[in-house]
Design a protein around this motif. Structure first.
Motif, PDB file in Angstrom:
ATOM      1  N   THR A  95       0.833  -1.198   0.000  1.00  0.00           N
ATOM      2  CA  THR A  95       0.000   0.000   0.000  1.00  0.00           C
ATOM      3  C   THR A  95       0.868   1.248   0.000  1.00  0.00           C
ATOM      4  OG1 THR A  95      -1.764  -1.147   1.166  1.00  0.00           O
ATOM      5  CG2 THR A  95      -1.801   1.252   1.246  1.00  0.00           C
ATOM      6  N   GLN A  96       1.915   1.254   0.799  1.00  0.00           N
ATOM      7  CA  GLN A  96       2.814   2.405   0.858  1.00  0.00           C
ATOM      8  C   GLN A  96       3.517   2.618  -0.474  1.00  0.00           C
ATOM      9  OE1 GLN A  96       5.401   1.641   4.162  1.00  0.00           O
ATOM     10  NE2 GLN A  96       3.881   2.266   5.675  1.00  0.00           N
ATOM     11  N   GLN A  97       3.848   1.532  -1.172  1.00  0.00           N
ATOM     12  CA  GLN A  97       4.561   1.637  -2.441  1.00  0.00           C
ATOM     13  C   GLN A  97       3.654   2.089  -3.576  1.00  0.00           C
ATOM     14  OE1 GLN A  97       6.256  -2.220  -3.034  1.00  0.00           O
ATOM     15  NE2 GLN A  97       7.823  -1.946  -1.459  1.00  0.00           N
ATOM     16  N   THR A  98       2.379   1.709  -3.543  1.00  0.00           N
ATOM     17  CA  THR A  98       1.492   2.000  -4.665  1.00  0.00           C
ATOM     18  C   THR A  98       0.666   3.266  -4.469  1.00  0.00           C
ATOM     19  OG1 THR A  98      -0.217   0.563  -3.753  1.00  0.00           O
ATOM     20  CG2 THR A  98       1.310  -0.423  -5.322  1.00  0.00           C
ATOM     21  N   THR A  99       0.654   3.833  -3.275  1.00  0.00           N
ATOM     22  CA  THR A  99      -0.094   5.054  -3.027  1.00  0.00           C
ATOM     23  C   THR A  99       0.692   6.233  -3.590  1.00  0.00           C
ATOM     24  OG1 THR A  99      -0.991   4.116  -1.002  1.00  0.00           O
ATOM     25  CG2 THR A  99      -1.146   6.504  -1.256  1.00  0.00           C
ATOM     26  N   PRO A 100       0.090   6.959  -4.537  1.00  0.00           N
ATOM     27  CA  PRO A 100       0.824   8.103  -5.097  1.00  0.00           C
ATOM     28  C   PRO A 100       1.037   9.170  -4.028  1.00  0.00           C
ATOM     29  CG  PRO A 100      -1.449   8.082  -5.871  1.00  0.00           C
ATOM     30  CD  PRO A 100      -1.248   6.837  -5.073  1.00  0.00           C
ATOM     31  N   PRO A 101       2.156   9.855  -4.086  1.00  0.00           N
ATOM     32  CA  PRO A 101       2.401  10.903  -3.088  1.00  0.00           C
ATOM     33  C   PRO A 101       1.377  12.023  -3.226  1.00  0.00           C
ATOM     34  CG  PRO A 101       4.075  10.953  -4.811  1.00  0.00           C
ATOM     35  CD  PRO A 101       3.208   9.762  -5.065  1.00  0.00           C
ATOM     36  N   GLN A 102       0.946  12.551  -2.096  1.00  0.00           N
ATOM     37  CA  GLN A 102      -0.009  13.653  -2.129  1.00  0.00           C
ATOM     38  C   GLN A 102       0.731  14.955  -2.382  1.00  0.00           C
ATOM     39  OE1 GLN A 102      -2.236  13.428   1.586  1.00  0.00           O
ATOM     40  NE2 GLN A 102      -3.971  12.749   0.384  1.00  0.00           N
ATOM     41  N   THR A 103       0.077  15.835  -3.097  1.00  0.00           N
ATOM     42  CA  THR A 103       0.648  17.157  -3.336  1.00  0.00           C
ATOM     43  C   THR A 103       0.352  18.051  -2.139  1.00  0.00           C
ATOM     44  OG1 THR A 103      -1.370  18.003  -4.360  1.00  0.00           O
ATOM     45  CG2 THR A 103       0.241  16.933  -5.824  1.00  0.00           C
ATOM     46  N   LEU A 104       1.040  19.156  -2.073  1.00  0.00           N
ATOM     47  CA  LEU A 104       0.772  20.140  -1.028  1.00  0.00           C
ATOM     48  C   LEU A 104      -0.683  20.590  -1.114  1.00  0.00           C
ATOM     49  CD1 LEU A 104       1.730  21.971   1.258  1.00  0.00           C
ATOM     50  CD2 LEU A 104       2.547  23.572  -0.477  1.00  0.00           C
ATOM     51  N   ARG A 105      -1.156  20.787  -2.320  1.00  0.00           N
ATOM     52  CA  ARG A 105      -2.552  21.192  -2.537  1.00  0.00           C
ATOM     53  C   ARG A 105      -3.518  20.166  -1.958  1.00  0.00           C
ATOM     54  NH1 ARG A 105      -4.648  24.212  -7.335  1.00  0.00           N
ATOM     55  NH2 ARG A 105      -6.892  24.158  -7.098  1.00  0.00           N
ATOM     56  N   ASP A 106      -3.242  18.874  -2.213  1.00  0.00           N
ATOM     57  CA  ASP A 106      -4.088  17.804  -1.672  1.00  0.00           C
ATOM     58  C   ASP A 106      -4.087  17.835  -0.148  1.00  0.00           C
ATOM     59  OD1 ASP A 106      -4.638  16.862  -4.242  1.00  0.00           O
ATOM     60  OD2 ASP A 106      -3.063  15.327  -4.162  1.00  0.00           O
ATOM     61  N   ASN A 107      -2.913  18.016   0.425  1.00  0.00           N
ATOM     62  CA  ASN A 107      -2.805  18.046   1.886  1.00  0.00           C
ATOM     63  C   ASN A 107      -3.555  19.229   2.488  1.00  0.00           C
ATOM     64  OD1 ASN A 107      -1.243  15.704   2.525  1.00  0.00           O
ATOM     65  ND2 ASN A 107       0.525  16.726   1.634  1.00  0.00           N
ATOM     66  N   VAL A 108      -3.464  20.389   1.851  1.00  0.00           N
ATOM     67  CA  VAL A 108      -4.187  21.571   2.342  1.00  0.00           C
ATOM     68  C   VAL A 108      -5.692  21.330   2.249  1.00  0.00           C
ATOM     69  CG1 VAL A 108      -4.704  24.013   1.910  1.00  0.00           C
ATOM     70  CG2 VAL A 108      -2.336  23.197   1.859  1.00  0.00           C
ATOM     71  N   HIS A 109      -6.125  20.792   1.114  1.00  0.00           N
ATOM     72  CA  HIS A 109      -7.555  20.512   0.929  1.00  0.00           C
ATOM     73  C   HIS A 109      -8.060  19.545   1.999  1.00  0.00           C
ATOM     74  CE1 HIS A 109     -11.383  20.059  -1.099  1.00  0.00           C
ATOM     75  NE2 HIS A 109     -11.225  18.745  -1.007  1.00  0.00           N
ATOM     76  N   GLN A 110      -7.319  18.477   2.221  1.00  0.00           N
ATOM     77  CA  GLN A 110      -7.700  17.481   3.212  1.00  0.00           C
ATOM     78  C   GLN A 110      -7.724  18.098   4.613  1.00  0.00           C
ATOM     79  OE1 GLN A 110      -5.131  14.064   3.170  1.00  0.00           O
ATOM     80  NE2 GLN A 110      -6.232  13.045   4.804  1.00  0.00           N
ATOM     81  N   SER A 111      -6.728  18.897   4.937  1.00  0.00           N
ATOM     82  CA  SER A 111      -6.676  19.534   6.254  1.00  0.00           C
ATOM     83  C   SER A 111      -7.819  20.520   6.460  1.00  0.00           C
ATOM     84  CB  SER A 111      -5.340  20.264   6.438  1.00  0.00           C
ATOM     85  OG  SER A 111      -4.283  19.339   6.472  1.00  0.00           O
ATOM     86  N   MET A 112      -8.134  21.303   5.432  1.00  0.00           N
ATOM     87  CA  MET A 112      -9.217  22.279   5.564  1.00  0.00           C
ATOM     88  C   MET A 112     -10.564  21.583   5.674  1.00  0.00           C
ATOM     89  SD  MET A 112      -7.705  25.065   5.924  1.00  0.00           S
ATOM     90  CE  MET A 112      -9.202  25.998   6.102  1.00  0.00           C
ATOM     91  N   THR A 113     -10.757  20.510   4.920  1.00  0.00           N
ATOM     92  CA  THR A 113     -11.998  19.749   5.010  1.00  0.00           C
ATOM     93  C   THR A 113     -12.175  19.201   6.419  1.00  0.00           C
ATOM     94  OG1 THR A 113     -11.896  19.163   2.664  1.00  0.00           O
ATOM     95  CG2 THR A 113     -13.268  17.776   4.069  1.00  0.00           C
ATOM     96  N   SER A 114     -11.116  18.657   6.967  1.00  0.00           N
ATOM     97  CA  SER A 114     -11.146  18.134   8.338  1.00  0.00           C
ATOM     98  C   SER A 114     -11.416  19.253   9.342  1.00  0.00           C
ATOM     99  CB  SER A 114      -9.822  17.450   8.647  1.00  0.00           C
ATOM    100  OG  SER A 114      -9.776  17.045   9.991  1.00  0.00           O
ATOM    101  N   TYR A 115     -10.765  20.388   9.155  1.00  0.00           N
ATOM    102  CA  TYR A 115     -10.942  21.537  10.052  1.00  0.00           C
ATOM    103  C   TYR A 115     -12.404  21.987  10.067  1.00  0.00           C
ATOM    104  CZ  TYR A 115     -10.565  26.318  11.829  1.00  0.00           C
ATOM    105  OH  TYR A 115     -10.750  27.481  12.534  1.00  0.00           O
ATOM    106  N   PHE A 116     -13.003  22.127   8.883  1.00  0.00           N
ATOM    107  CA  PHE A 116     -14.394  22.583   8.814  1.00  0.00           C
ATOM    108  C   PHE A 116     -15.364  21.553   9.406  1.00  0.00           C
ATOM    109  CE2 PHE A 116     -12.823  25.417   5.274  1.00  0.00           C
ATOM    110  CZ  PHE A 116     -12.909  26.570   6.028  1.00  0.00           C
ATOM    111  N   LYS A 117     -15.068  20.272   9.234  1.00  0.00           N
ATOM    112  CA  LYS A 117     -15.909  19.240   9.849  1.00  0.00           C
ATOM    113  C   LYS A 117     -15.851  19.341  11.365  1.00  0.00           C
ATOM    114  CE  LYS A 117     -15.862  15.741   6.231  1.00  0.00           C
ATOM    115  NZ  LYS A 117     -15.326  14.422   5.831  1.00  0.00           N
TER     116      LYS A 117
END
Length: 95
Positions: A15-37
């Motif tokens: 799973t670690q080998q096949t999961t594409p690396p997340q971009t900074l944009r993806d990480n910000v989006h994920q963090s903001m979504t979590s924050y708003f929830k």
């Protein structure tokens, strides 16, 4: 380790080998979504400033480490003038 444990470890490694690396944009989006929830409808203000301060401090710290604390190189890398860089470094206690 038994056969089942081995299988779990191998699957985790795959799973670690096949999961594409997340971009900074993806990480910000994920963090903001979590924050708003987590807000659960509670009012909030100054989100822009909060996000900037959360991102700028580690950005400047990383750049200063990368440039071995050379402010001229850091300012060029960031596209900021040296005075602005110094102001920001002081703001975040990095100078």
């Amino acid at each position: 380790m038994n056969a089942m444990d081995n299988k779990v470890v191998k699957n985790a490694a795959l799973t670690q080998q096949t999961t594409p690396p997340q971009t900074l944009r993806d990480n910000v989006h994920q963090s903001m979504t979590s924050y708003f929830k987590q807000l659960d409808g509670q009012p909030v203000t100054d989100v822009y400033q909060m996000v900037l301060s959360e991102i700028e401090a580690p950005l400047f710290e990383s750049v200063m480490n990368y440039t071995k604390d050379n402010q001229t190189k850091a300012s060029e890398l960031l596209g900021l003038n040296r005075g602005t860089l110094r102001k920001k470094l002081k703001q975040y206690g990095l100078l």
